[in-house]
Design an enzyme around this catalytic site. Structure first.
Site, PDB file in Angstrom:
ATOM      1  N   GLU A   1      -4.619   7.916  -2.965  1.00  0.00           N
ATOM      2  CA  GLU A   1      -5.069   6.632  -2.421  1.00  0.00           C
ATOM      3  C   GLU A   1      -5.390   5.634  -3.523  1.00  0.00           C
ATOM      4  OE1 GLU A   1      -4.750   5.659   0.521  1.00  0.00           O
ATOM      5  OE2 GLU A   1      -4.289   7.586   1.458  1.00  0.00           O
TER       6      GLU A   1
ATOM      7  N   HIS B   1       1.895   4.678  -2.868  1.00  0.00           N
ATOM      8  CA  HIS B   1       2.073   6.118  -2.640  1.00  0.00           C
ATOM      9  C   HIS B   1       3.468   6.556  -3.091  1.00  0.00           C
ATOM     10  CE1 HIS B   1      -1.595   7.070  -0.512  1.00  0.00           C
ATOM     11  NE2 HIS B   1      -1.366   6.204   0.458  1.00  0.00           N
TER      12      HIS B   1
ATOM     13  N   HIS C   1       0.830  -1.206   0.000  1.00  0.00           N
ATOM     14  CA  HIS C   1       0.000   0.000   0.000  1.00  0.00           C
ATOM     15  C   HIS C   1       0.865   1.256   0.000  1.00  0.00           C
ATOM     16  CE1 HIS C   1      -3.634   2.374   1.281  1.00  0.00           C
ATOM     17  NE2 HIS C   1      -2.687   3.150   1.796  1.00  0.00           N
ATOM     18  N   GLU C   2       1.762   1.354   0.964  1.00  0.00           N
ATOM     19  CA  GLU C   2       2.603   2.546   1.044  1.00  0.00           C
ATOM     20  C   GLU C   2       3.539   2.635  -0.162  1.00  0.00           C
ATOM     21  OE1 GLU C   2       1.798   4.742   3.093  1.00  0.00           O
ATOM     22  OE2 GLU C   2       0.528   3.518   4.399  1.00  0.00           O
TER      23      GLU C   2
END
Length: 496
Positions: free
Chosen positions: A291, A265, A261-262
């Site tokens: 997101e 980003h 997830h990170e």
């Protein structure tokens, strides 16, 4: 280049330097700084934020923006003026002292929130939350005195988003998700989960993180992985992006999907056009778009059946004892199971939006003044019974679980659900011309990175958000692309 643009660039670089310093303090505070240092950090941030405010909000800067708007010679220069003018218009309405005091307040509140969460003590954090809510409501009146205070902040995180649009979006999701959850509960094929809760050595988990970041294409010379209570990503500039995770000894998949997830980003920030460096448009655009990238890499890629073909051998290599009798199919089904629970960051794709709806409704009520901070725990617990059918045993796993409100981030949460929907539509569009499953099964993420860079990443915030959403999604946004994706995935997963 005209003199006004040269002076604008100089101003942008000065503002960038202050942002860099404040980001460094924030990252340090969340990762390695001692808890007892909070007051000193807060004082430093108050001074820096006031200096940054004074640098931007003054008659000279106002005149410079006006001149640069007239002198802009290309789209990038016009975008820089537009973005800096937007920032000016937002904060110029706030008294300088209040602006700096709020920065100090959130620096003080975050370590208190951390302590309150660890000790399950909402009363410890409540006074800070009350001050933050009051400050945000006052700021909303400065920005737009005749507008709903919550909608003011929705628009700051996702330009153009209104309460009406948000309600309609969640209505589409609710109508699709709740019946599908009921069908899974009543008719779904069972999924094996007994192997999830066991000892997963931390050294092996850390090696897994390194391998995954390398696969994503995040080079160690430009990215850093640290540990924090709540995983997050901070961009200092395109060449220095830092992300964090939280290791749990008995849950390897929590860390695994936090890193994916990170990493999404971080990829966005790493691939912004170098021509935008140090300008007001150098960062990613809205939080919904940001997101969309984290949710895309976490879920659309990371939880796909195709990607598990690449991931499973790596997991067997690093955790041979833990997965000795667990098949690839069983891992895939387990990491995709739909299981209403307490924690947003651990939620599956299907129930995730329900966690966001809880937060959306509660933070809206807090800013509108229809919910008192003192009543937040009870309201939270009732929403979890209503939406997810679970009982909240304590505030640490309830209203204290997220850092966002401690940071003053009201209006942020809907971005997670919007991002998930943007991601699903983007991937559906890319599949028309790309064999994504074949690429992901062999661990080849380069074609996906190239496509996303062309559609979104390289632009930073130099284009208007509405344009970027269309570019990413390949057309007008339609939340039904997301609900159709969920329906296909979970119908197959549970053999409905």
């Amino acid at each position: 280049m005209k003199d006004s643009i040269l002076r604008l660039r100089a101003l942008e670089k000065q503002l960038y330097a202050y942002r860099y310093a404040l980001n460094a303090i924030d990252f340090d505070a969340e990762t390695v700084a001692p808890e007892g240092g909070a007051e000193g950090r807060a004082e430093a941030c108050e001074v820096l934020s006031r200096a940054s405010f004074d640098l931007l909000v003054n008659p000279g800067s106002a005149a410079l923006l006006q001149a640069a708007a007239a002198d802009a010679e290309d789209g990038q220069q016009a975008a820089e003026v537009r973005e800096l003018q937007r920032q000016y218009d937002e904060i110029a309405r706030i008294p300088a002292g209040e602006y700096a005091a709020f920065t100090k307040l959130v620096q003080q509140s975050v370590p208190v929130w951390t302590k309150a969460k660890r000790s399950n003590d909402f009363a410890l954090f409540a006074p800070y939350l009350e001050q933050i809510v009051a400050a945000r409501r006052a700021q909303a009146r400065y920005f737009a005195p005749d507008r709903d205070p919550y909608e003011v902040f929705l628009d700051r995180y996702e330009r153009g988003l209104t309460i009406a649009r948000c309600d309609a979006f969640f209505g589409v999701l609710r109508a699709a998700i709740l019946p599908l959850l009921a069908a899974i509960r009543d008719h779904g094929a069972p999924i094996r989960t007994d192997f999830l809760d066991q000892d997963w050595p931390l050294d092996a988990q850390k090696e897994l993180s390194r391998r995954l970041l390398a696969l994503w294409g995040l080079e160690p010379e430009h990215t850093l992985l640290a540990e924090s209570e709540h995983p997050f990503t901070t961009e200092f500039w395109r060449g220095d992006v830092r992300l964090t995770t939280h290791y749990q000894p008995r849950d390897v998949f929590s860390n695994l999907y936090s890193v994916l997830h990170e990493g999404g980003h971080a990829l966005y920030e790493r691939h912004i056009d170098p021509a935008l460096d140090y300008t007001a448009v150098a960062g990613g655009s809205t939080m919904g778009l940001h997101e969309s990238q984290s949710r895309l890499f976490e879920n659309c890629v990371g939880r796909s059946r195709a990607f598990l073909r690449w991931l499973y051998p790596l997991l067997r290599e690093l955790f041979p004892a833990q997965l000795a009798d667990v098949s690839e199919e069983e891992v895939w089904r387990a990491v995709n199971r739909a299981e209403p629970g307490l924690i947003r960051t651990e939620a599956d794709e299907l129930t995730y939006a329900l966690h966001i709806m809880v937060r959306y409704e509660l933070e809206k009520a807090l800013l509108q003044g229809t919910l008192a901070v003192a009543d937040l725990p009870a309201a939270w617990n009732e929403k979890y019974r209503q939406y997810l059918g679970v009982e909240v045993p304590d505030d640490a796993r309830g209203c204290l679980q997220d850092i966002h409100w401690a940071m003053g981030d009201f209006g942020y949460f809907p971005s997670y659900a919007l991002g998930s929907a943007y991601a699903a539509q983007a991937v559906a569009g890319l599949r028309r011309t790309m064999d994504l499953d074949a690429q992901w099964a062999r661990g080849d993420l380069a074609p996906l990175r190239d496509a996303l860079c062309a559609r979104l990443w390289r632009y930073g915030s130099s284009r208007e958000p509405a344009w970027l959403v269309r570019s990413l999604c390949g057309g007008d946004f339609d939340p039904r692309c997301y609900t159709d994706y969920l329906a296909r995935k979970y119908t197959a997963l549970y053999k409905l």
